[in-house]
Design a protein around this motif. Structure first.
Motif, mmCIF file in Angstrom:
data_model
loop_
_atom_site.group_PDB
_atom_site.id
_atom_site.type_symbol
_atom_site.label_atom_id
_atom_site.label_comp_id
_atom_site.label_asym_id
_atom_site.label_seq_id
_atom_site.Cartn_x
_atom_site.Cartn_y
_atom_site.Cartn_z
ATOM 1 N N ILE A 167 0.796 -1.197 0.119
ATOM 2 C CA ILE A 167 0.074 0.064 -0.152
ATOM 3 C C ILE A 167 0.929 1.254 -0.021
ATOM 4 C CG2 ILE A 167 -1.646 1.346 1.406
ATOM 5 C CD1 ILE A 167 -2.959 -1.032 2.292
ATOM 6 N N GLU A 168 1.981 1.352 0.837
ATOM 7 C CA GLU A 168 2.758 2.432 0.900
ATOM 8 C C GLU A 168 3.574 2.634 -0.456
ATOM 9 O OE1 GLU A 168 6.825 3.723 3.453
ATOM 10 O OE2 GLU A 168 5.649 1.881 3.889
ATOM 11 N N HIS A 169 3.945 1.741 -1.397
ATOM 12 C CA HIS A 169 4.691 1.971 -2.320
ATOM 13 C C HIS A 169 3.605 2.424 -3.415
ATOM 14 C CE1 HIS A 169 8.068 -1.130 -1.804
ATOM 15 N NE2 HIS A 169 8.124 0.125 -0.838
ATOM 16 N N ILE A 170 2.312 2.005 -3.513
ATOM 17 C CA ILE A 170 1.510 2.576 -4.452
ATOM 18 C C ILE A 170 0.987 3.766 -4.202
ATOM 19 C CG2 ILE A 170 -1.010 2.133 -5.237
ATOM 20 C CD1 ILE A 170 -0.932 -0.746 -4.744
ATOM 21 N N ALA A 171 0.848 4.317 -2.868
ATOM 22 C CA ALA A 171 0.627 5.580 -2.534
ATOM 23 C C ALA A 171 1.487 6.605 -2.763
ATOM 24 C CB ALA A 171 0.210 5.830 -0.955
ATOM 25 N N TRP A 172 2.943 6.274 -2.863
ATOM 26 C CA TRP A 172 4.125 7.056 -2.850
ATOM 27 C C TRP A 172 3.874 7.229 -4.694
ATOM 28 C CZ3 TRP A 172 3.881 8.784 1.290
ATOM 29 C CH2 TRP A 172 4.587 8.209 2.409
ATOM 30 N N ALA A 173 3.779 6.151 -5.191
ATOM 31 C CA ALA A 173 3.712 6.159 -6.850
ATOM 32 C C ALA A 173 2.808 7.232 -7.239
ATOM 33 C CB ALA A 173 3.686 4.935 -7.433
ATOM 34 N N LEU A 174 1.439 7.059 -6.662
ATOM 35 C CA LEU A 174 0.489 8.071 -7.075
ATOM 36 C C LEU A 174 0.739 9.434 -6.620
ATOM 37 C CD1 LEU A 174 -2.664 5.740 -5.663
ATOM 38 C CD2 LEU A 174 -2.410 6.705 -7.961
#
Length: 278
Positions: A125-132
């Motif tokens: 979840i953290e990686h997806i949020a940073w990418a967004l």
């Protein structure tokens, strides 16, 4: 709650497709905070320095650090107190997207739901949020397809790793739900009540509230607000009416009421939508 503004129209584009996630960087001052019950799912990733947090529900203070995740399912509200200013990457995951992904995963989209999570550590979840968030800062330069792929990945992960216990059967029938939804859409500009909608379904008002939430996954009020916001967006994009006239035709008490609800549900203002039409 305030945050940096998106590039012109970017926030609107993020919110104009009901199957695409929206993202924003929020900066909130110290004090009491409330997450209202809304029609979509909400994932918040702490992006700033550590903040002391107290939650009235459990009374136990804790320290929220960078990367910690809170997951608020559709229809779930919460309140807490923060001792310092905080920064979070907030991702709105549309409920229609979650339902579509659930169906593709072989789950019953009417019963599969996401569980609330607090102070969670989840690298995916953290990686997806940073990418967004990086994509937002770049003005969504990679286009809709990139954001859709990240949204799908997030929805799949939430349903795979953070799915709630199955919602019991016993919601409104398809015919009852159709009558209620048709009534809402036909009378958005009226003062809708639980009693009136319950009569459409042929059940008592207290029973109706329970059955509707089981069927739709959100409270009645949250659903009506969502439909009013969508009606207002359509009227604003069509043009020819003032914001005050749009507010009344969509069922809001006044223009400020419409603006608050639109900001909460879509993450944009009526003015942003009107400018996008131009």
């Amino acid at each position: 709650m305030n945050g940096p503004s998106d590039p012109r129209g970017a926030g609107l584009r993020a919110a104009s497709h009901r199957s695409v996630v929206g993202v924003e960087l929020r900066v909130t001052p110290a004090g009491d905070l409330v997450h209202p019950a809304i029609a979509d799912h909400h994932v918040s990733v702490h992006a700033g320095r550590p903040v002391r947090v107290s939650c009235p529900a459990n009374g136990a203070p804790s320290i929220r650090t960078r990367g910690e995740v809170n997951v608020f399912p559709a229809g779930v509200s919460d309140a807490w107190t923060e001792d310092d200013e905080s920064r979070t990457v907030d991702v709105r995951v549309p409920d229609p997207l979650v339902r579509r992904v659930a169906e593709e995963m072989g789950l019953d989209p009417g019963r599969a739901s996401i569980a609330p999570r607090y102070h969670l550590r989840d690298v995916r979840i953290e990686h997806i949020a940073w990418a967004l968030e990086a994509e937002r800062r770049a003005g969504f330069a990679n286009g809709m397809l990139f954001r859709e792929s990240l949204g799908l990945a997030l929805a799949v992960h939430l349903l795979s790793r953070h799915r709630a216990a199955t919602v019991p059967r016993g919601g409104l029938s398809k015919d009852q739900l159709r009558r209620v939804v048709d009534c809402v859409d036909a009378h958005l500009d009226a003062d809708l009540s639980i009693a009136r909608l319950a009569r459409e379904a042929g059940v008592s008002a207290p029973h109706f509230k329970v059955l509707f939430r089981r069927a739709m996954g959100v409270p009645v009020h949250a659903y009506v607000v969502q439909r009013r916001v969508e009606r207002a967006k359509t009227l604003l994009l069509r043009g020819g009416l003032t914001s005050g006239e749009v507010a009344l035709q969509a069922g809001f008490a006044h223009q400020s009421h419409m603006a608050r609800c639109m900001r909460r549900v879509l993450g944009v203002t009526p003015g942003s939508i009107a400018r996008a039409r131009a």
